[in-house]
Design an enzyme around this catalytic site. Structure first.
Site, PDB file in Angstrom:
ATOM      1  N   HIS A  57       1.714   4.198 -11.806  1.00 23.28           N
ATOM      2  CA  HIS A  57       0.767   5.302 -12.149  1.00 23.28           C
ATOM      3  C   HIS A  57       1.370   6.558 -11.857  1.00 23.28           C
ATOM      4  O   HIS A  57       1.220   7.162 -10.790  1.00 23.28           O
ATOM      5  CB  HIS A  57      -0.675   5.118 -11.405  1.00 23.28           C
ATOM      6  CG  HIS A  57      -1.305   3.853 -11.887  1.00 23.28           C
ATOM      7  ND1 HIS A  57      -2.302   3.663 -12.759  1.00 23.28           N
ATOM      8  CD2 HIS A  57      -1.115   2.255 -11.373  1.00 23.28           C
ATOM      9  CE1 HIS A  57      -2.733   2.490 -12.891  1.00 23.28           C
ATOM     10  NE2 HIS A  57      -1.949   1.847 -12.122  1.00 23.28           N
ATOM     11  N   GLN A 150      -9.183   4.333 -17.468  1.00 27.17           N
ATOM     12  CA  GLN A 150      -9.416   3.812 -16.093  1.00 27.17           C
ATOM     13  C   GLN A 150     -10.792   3.610 -15.533  1.00 27.17           C
ATOM     14  O   GLN A 150     -11.062   2.645 -14.902  1.00 27.17           O
ATOM     15  CB  GLN A 150      -8.829   5.153 -15.275  1.00 27.17           C
ATOM     16  CG  GLN A 150      -9.321   5.031 -13.564  1.00 27.17           C
ATOM     17  CD  GLN A 150      -8.336   3.909 -12.857  1.00 27.17           C
ATOM     18  OE1 GLN A 150      -7.322   4.231 -12.585  1.00 27.17           O
ATOM     19  NE2 GLN A 150      -8.805   2.932 -12.545  1.00 27.17           N
ATOM     20  N   HIS A 208      -4.903  -3.958 -17.105  1.00 22.84           N
ATOM     21  CA  HIS A 208      -5.327  -4.481 -15.636  1.00 22.84           C
ATOM     22  C   HIS A 208      -6.484  -5.276 -15.746  1.00 22.84           C
ATOM     23  O   HIS A 208      -7.461  -4.888 -16.381  1.00 22.84           O
ATOM     24  CB  HIS A 208      -5.866  -2.962 -15.176  1.00 22.84           C
ATOM     25  CG  HIS A 208      -5.111  -2.092 -14.605  1.00 22.84           C
ATOM     26  ND1 HIS A 208      -4.196  -1.210 -15.522  1.00 22.84           N
ATOM     27  CD2 HIS A 208      -4.706  -1.540 -13.398  1.00 22.84           C
ATOM     28  CE1 HIS A 208      -3.321  -0.507 -14.701  1.00 22.84           C
ATOM     29  NE2 HIS A 208      -3.691  -0.746 -13.435  1.00 22.84           N
ATOM     30  N   GLU A 211      -8.426  -7.530 -11.647  1.00 26.44           N
ATOM     31  CA  GLU A 211      -7.973  -6.876 -10.304  1.00 26.44           C
ATOM     32  C   GLU A 211      -9.272  -6.973  -9.473  1.00 26.44           C
ATOM     33  O   GLU A 211      -9.717  -5.685  -9.343  1.00 26.44           O
ATOM     34  CB  GLU A 211      -7.538  -5.762 -10.493  1.00 26.44           C
ATOM     35  CG  GLU A 211      -6.582  -5.124  -9.183  1.00 26.44           C
ATOM     36  CD  GLU A 211      -6.130  -3.619  -9.454  1.00 26.44           C
ATOM     37  OE1 GLU A 211      -6.142  -2.909 -10.288  1.00 26.44           O
ATOM     38  OE2 GLU A 211      -5.432  -3.517  -8.124  1.00 26.44           O
ATOM     39  N   ASP A 307       3.398  -0.370  -8.801  1.00 31.87           N
ATOM     40  CA  ASP A 307       1.845   0.135  -8.926  1.00 31.87           C
ATOM     41  C   ASP A 307       1.904   1.381  -8.522  1.00 31.87           C
ATOM     42  O   ASP A 307       1.265   2.541  -9.109  1.00 31.87           O
ATOM     43  CB  ASP A 307       0.846  -0.711  -8.437  1.00 31.87           C
ATOM     44  CG  ASP A 307      -0.452  -0.708  -8.882  1.00 31.87           C
ATOM     45  OD1 ASP A 307      -0.663   0.138  -9.775  1.00 31.87           O
ATOM     46  OD2 ASP A 307      -1.279  -1.385  -8.470  1.00 31.87           O
ATOM     47  N   TRP A 313      -4.625   5.268  -3.718  1.00 32.73           N
ATOM     48  CA  TRP A 313      -4.591   3.843  -3.618  1.00 32.73           C
ATOM     49  C   TRP A 313      -3.514   3.233  -2.442  1.00 32.73           C
ATOM     50  O   TRP A 313      -3.730   2.175  -1.993  1.00 32.73           O
ATOM     51  CB  TRP A 313      -4.423   3.000  -4.778  1.00 32.73           C
ATOM     52  CG  TRP A 313      -5.451   3.333  -5.916  1.00 32.73           C
ATOM     53  CD1 TRP A 313      -6.597   2.484  -5.978  1.00 32.73           C
ATOM     54  CD2 TRP A 313      -5.396   4.288  -6.839  1.00 32.73           C
ATOM     55  NE1 TRP A 313      -7.316   3.213  -6.913  1.00 32.73           N
ATOM     56  CE2 TRP A 313      -6.726   3.837  -7.488  1.00 32.73           C
ATOM     57  CE3 TRP A 313      -4.450   4.927  -7.499  1.00 32.73           C
ATOM     58  CZ2 TRP A 313      -7.133   5.085  -8.642  1.00 32.73           C
ATOM     59  CZ3 TRP A 313      -4.739   6.038  -8.513  1.00 32.73           C
ATOM     60  CH2 TRP A 313      -6.103   5.947  -9.129  1.00 32.73           C
TER      61      TRP A 313
HETATM   62 FE   FE2 Z   1      -2.418  -0.409 -11.511  1.00 31.75          FE
END
Ligand code: FE2
Length: 425
Positions: A57, A150, A208, A211, A307, A313
């Protein structure tokens, strides 16, 4: 006369060879007895194709602490923080952070990256920024962009429309996030919708997918079905797949053959999922990693993705895919010698296959991109995460570093310490 000769290195398969480069291609491999404008002595060092990261990202990279630190450490708080940051970050901010990260990547021999770009905000500044970064780093990094909704394809009014707009602007890959849609049914519908978009446009598809720690989040089943229906095969990748960690074993025995049948690939992200998942657990806490060895046993291509680096995150990260392989090895318990070596292959060849990179490898005619590591073998590279002595991209030396050799003066007795150690396997 060659442009560059990398002499005497140990290749990942254990053989020793010289690699001669002309222009941006490998021109000869084996015993090369011809002059070159520059010669690198790689005797005793590992010479490998470059590292590849198929899941990143870059619009959020190096933003740790903006606008605040993620106090709970959860995926959901990270998404909330990013939702605030993306509304105030300028194109210039994002380009600047991404370019700084790309410099780190090059120094680590990481020369191909697939990055998900958030297409949720109508301003699409992230897309604009990442297209600019892609153009700027093209001489030395292959950057693939994924149109990533997202906040969900259907959860915002313009989610679907903005994915299409991003693809029209030149984004390479179709994304998705079914477990974040409002309902399981809308998640499944998003898989059918996005697969059709990828197939109609002849694009790759990277989702994604699941998750979550919810064992009932089963969108990968729908994804595999759509990949088979449209014949996407290797062009499709399921990222994360963490719900599979918690699923009922009987159900997984049905699911894995469906994934194998589809030909899709899998991208677990061990640094992130070992820290984000299991946050709602007391004890025992789940590991939050999908079933890596079980997928590999069925012939499914599995890579390791990074990632995040220093973002809402994840508070750490170095752009070193060997850190990723090291963590993955531990969490997936891949400690057999063959499995340790496979972890190196996962961050090189497997990831390159997932991204569909052209001319990847160390054969004659392949793209002249490689990395010289201060290690004797792939397994030792995973153990040491050693210095990248030379990084060559498209025929040019783009990074070099002096060999790390710590000097001791214990008891007045000079000594040097090297952590390299070739153990019998
Ligand atoms: Fe991701």
């Amino acid at each position: 006369m060659f442009d560059l000769l990398v002499r005497g290195g140990t290749l990942p398969d254990g053989t020793t060879a010289d690699i001669a480069i002309k222009g941006d291609r490998i021109a000869a491999v084996g015993h090369v007895d011809a002059p070159a404008a520059r010669v690198i002595d790689a005797t005793g060092d590992l010479v490998a194709p470059p590292f590849v990261d198929p899941h990143f990202h870059m619009d959020a990279v190096l933003s740790y602490g903006l606008p605040r630190v993620n106090a709970s450490g959860t995926l959901l708080e990270g998404i909330g923080l990013w939702g605030e940051l993306r509304e105030v970050a300028s194109v210039e901010d994002m380009v600047d952070r991404a370019l700084r990260y790309c410099d780190w990547a090059v120094s680590m021999g990481l020369l191909a990256i697939r990055t998900h770009v958030d297409t949720t905000p109508d301003h699409l500044r992230g897309v604009e920024a990442m297209l600019e970064v892609k153009r700027r780093v093209a001489p030395y990094i292959d950057l693939q962009l994924v149109a990533f909704p997202q906040d969900g394809l259907y959860r915002t009014k313009t989610g679907r429309q903005n994915v299409i707009r991003a693809l029209d602007m030149g984004v390479d890959v179709v994304g998705g996030i079914p477990h974040f849609e409002r309902t399981m049914e809308e998640g499944a519908e998003s898989m059918r919708d996005l697969a059709r978009i990828a197939a109609d446009r002849g694009l790759m598809w990277d989702v994604h997918c699941d998750e979550t720690d919810d064992p009932m989040s089963r969108h990968v089943e729908t994804m595999a079905r759509e990949v088979t229906r449209h014949g996407l095969g290797l062009r499709a990748a399921g990222s994360h797949l963490t719900s599979m960690h918690s699923m009922d074993n009987y159900y997984v025995s049905k699911l894995l053959p469906l994934i194998a049948e589809s030909g899709m690939t899998a991208i677990p992200n061990p640094l992130i999922n070992i820290t984000l998942q299991g946050r709602h657990d007391t004890f025992p806490k789940r590991r939050g990693l999908t079933r890596v060895k079980e997928m590999q046993a069925l012939g499914i291509t599995v890579g390791w993705g990074q990632d995040c680096v220093l973002d809402p995150w994840y508070s750490l990260g170095t752009a070193d895919m060997l850190d990723v392989a090291f963590m993955g090895l531990h969490v997936a318990q891949m400690t057999h010698p063959a499995e340790m070596a496979r972890c190196f292959t996962m961050v090189t060849e497997c990831n390159a296959a997932i991204m569909g990179l052209e001319g990847y490898g160390l054969g004659v005619g392949d793209r002249a991109s490689l990395v010289v590591l201060d290690a004797g073998s792939p397994t030792e590279a995973v153990r040491l995460r050693p210095d990248r002595l030379f990084v060559v991209s498209k025929g040019k030396v783009v990074a070099e570093k002096a060999r790390n050799d710590s000097r001791l003066t214990l008891d007045g007795r000079p000594a040097s310490v090297r952590r390299r150690h070739v153990s019998p396997t």
